[in-house]
Design an enzyme around this catalytic site. Sequence first.
Site, PDB file in Angstrom:
ATOM      1  N   TRP A 137     118.206  48.572  -8.047  1.00  0.00           N
ATOM      2  CA  TRP A 137     118.906  48.202  -6.818  1.00  0.00           C
ATOM      3  C   TRP A 137     119.634  49.404  -6.236  1.00  0.00           C
ATOM      4  CZ3 TRP A 137     120.170  44.319  -3.392  1.00  0.00           C
ATOM      5  CH2 TRP A 137     121.340  44.506  -2.652  1.00  0.00           C
ATOM      6  N   ASP A 140     124.972  51.284  -0.734  1.00  0.00           N
ATOM      7  CA  ASP A 140     125.581  52.314   0.108  1.00  0.00           C
ATOM      8  C   ASP A 140     125.151  53.742  -0.244  1.00  0.00           C
ATOM      9  OD1 ASP A 140     126.959  50.003   0.607  1.00  0.00           O
ATOM     10  OD2 ASP A 140     128.921  50.771   0.066  1.00  0.00           O
ATOM     11  N   GLN A 156     124.833  54.092  -4.266  1.00  0.00           N
ATOM     12  CA  GLN A 156     125.186  53.006  -5.162  1.00  0.00           C
ATOM     13  C   GLN A 156     123.915  52.471  -5.810  1.00  0.00           C
ATOM     14  OE1 GLN A 156     128.812  51.172  -5.372  1.00  0.00           O
ATOM     15  NE2 GLN A 156     128.593  53.381  -5.588  1.00  0.00           N
ATOM     16  N   GLU A 309     134.635  48.379   5.422  1.00  0.00           N
ATOM     17  CA  GLU A 309     134.111  49.184   4.327  1.00  0.00           C
ATOM     18  C   GLU A 309     133.577  50.507   4.851  1.00  0.00           C
ATOM     19  OE1 GLU A 309     132.537  46.185   0.940  1.00  0.00           O
ATOM     20  OE2 GLU A 309     131.210  46.324   2.669  1.00  0.00           O
ATOM     21  N   TRP A 390     123.640  42.335   3.745  1.00  0.00           N
ATOM     22  CA  TRP A 390     124.147  41.607   2.579  1.00  0.00           C
ATOM     23  C   TRP A 390     123.764  40.129   2.594  1.00  0.00           C
ATOM     24  CZ3 TRP A 390     125.172  43.614  -1.789  1.00  0.00           C
ATOM     25  CH2 TRP A 390     125.743  44.877  -1.899  1.00  0.00           C
TER      26      TRP A 390
END
Length: 558
Positions: A137, A140, A156, A309, A390
């Site tokens: 996975w 960001d 990430q 964010e 998301w």
Amino acid sequence: MKKLFALMVMLMTVAGVKAQMVLSDNHAMLKLEQGKKYLLLPVQEKEENASIAVLDERNEMVMRLNVKLAVDKVDYFVPLELKQARLLDIIFHGDRRTTGAIKDFACWREMKYSNSFDTTNRERFRPVYHHTPLYGWMNDPNGLFYKDGVWHLFYQWNPYGSQWENMTWGHSTSTDLVNWTAQPTALQSDWLGAVFSGSAIVDKNNTAGFGKDAVIAMYTSAGASQTQSIAYSTDGGRTFTKYAGNPVITFNAPDFRDPKVFWYEPRQCWMVILAVGQEVHFYSSKNLKEWKFESAFGRQYGNHEGVWECPDLVQLGEKWVLILNINPGGPFGGSATQYFVGQFDGHKFTCEDEPGETKWMDYGKDHYATVTFHNGPEGRIVALPWMSNWQYGGAVPTLQFRSANGLPRDLGLTTVNGESILTNTPSKELLALRSKKVKTPTDACEIVIDVKGTMELTLMNSKGERVVMNYDSKKQTFSMDRTKSGEVSFSEAFPCVTEAPTFGPMKQLRLFIDHSSIEAFEGEGRMVMTNLVFPSEPYNIIKVKGGKATIYSLALKK
């Protein structure tokens, strides 16, 4: 006899791995063979995470991770690099009434040792000229910087599954922003927490004392609270050492993360901007270790339907642009990127827009966590987004990997009707991809449309799957309809029509098509729209009304 039977169960050996010990209804241990590089862990995505503690020969824990170990069947494998690991202590969290007895789980039969891990692509939807992780996975982009002719992209990453978990910094490098080479993992979790998003800079003047031109990463340590930490590299970003004085910034807030560091020349100091709930905070420092709070920005400005964010602040000419990602609250649901234009004096940001006004950086569904590269050549400000949402990022129809980055975009400012508008133009490196002109689209191509008034463009395949784009010259709007684009059933939020203002007449449209994405750029960069698509076969038919299309095949490295 009962004690003997219990001992036999405890020491039961199952084909595939040896010395596996079932200790209770939800607890097992696995003694590891020595001299092996990897243990390949079988993953089943529908299962609950199992908590795995990795112990060394002194029974000290060297790593903790969460993996959806297979119960019934194997969806894919992930590699656990063993190094000095001697024992795995595993706690299962699934409901035993539905998963059955631990001793019968498929993971024991399927685990295997290996000295290599095959990352050969097995996914038909994997992009060919967008960055993706080799496996696992990704969300960001983190720590973007340019040094000595190399672009560094950290991200990430979950190396142990294709769902969000076990956040570390993965690392890839490129010399052309298109072809990326995977590098070893850069940063892993410690007792301060998982390694969440952040940034990296080149400390040209050794302000931090780690050496001239040291690369210093600042990131969020996400444990019981979110705090900010730094790590330094003296080999150009290949390996990092965490600073012994971490954390370097703390604050009493549950959402306190995603530091973006930049140099502010007039004050000869470093600045960092942090996302704090639904506002941002600015701090200053001379040495990247000791930080002073300067100001906050955000109340009453922009969109507040979700958590703020991944902030960024860049100077474009005489003005400054604050890039701010939000989830949820996007114009078409889920995550998106807004921005503010104004002035920054080294202490506070002053927005020139009206409170409550929202400006979107990209009007597609799949553009988020956008940040810029530090130290870009020629003074360029190059941005890179995460190309997903998301709402359904963990459900898209891939398994070996999940998520890609959008194309790199050079940022600029223009004025439309007296208002400052952020422009996004495809980075010039993409022009080098153009090969010969072709008559029909392929699954990886660029299409340039010279627009003549109102336009309708349809991309389709023999299955009838299609994406329809419309430009209304009177309303000066552009839309993209992906409701019948191919596989859309994995999420109710996926099939949609996205629409954007073009901030003036559109004369040219550039479309970048990859296996599972379409990115639309108005010719001068005033409008951008990024959307994922999952057609069962490539779109190889194009119909255009109100414009002329030129299709370029792309010269891609194999």
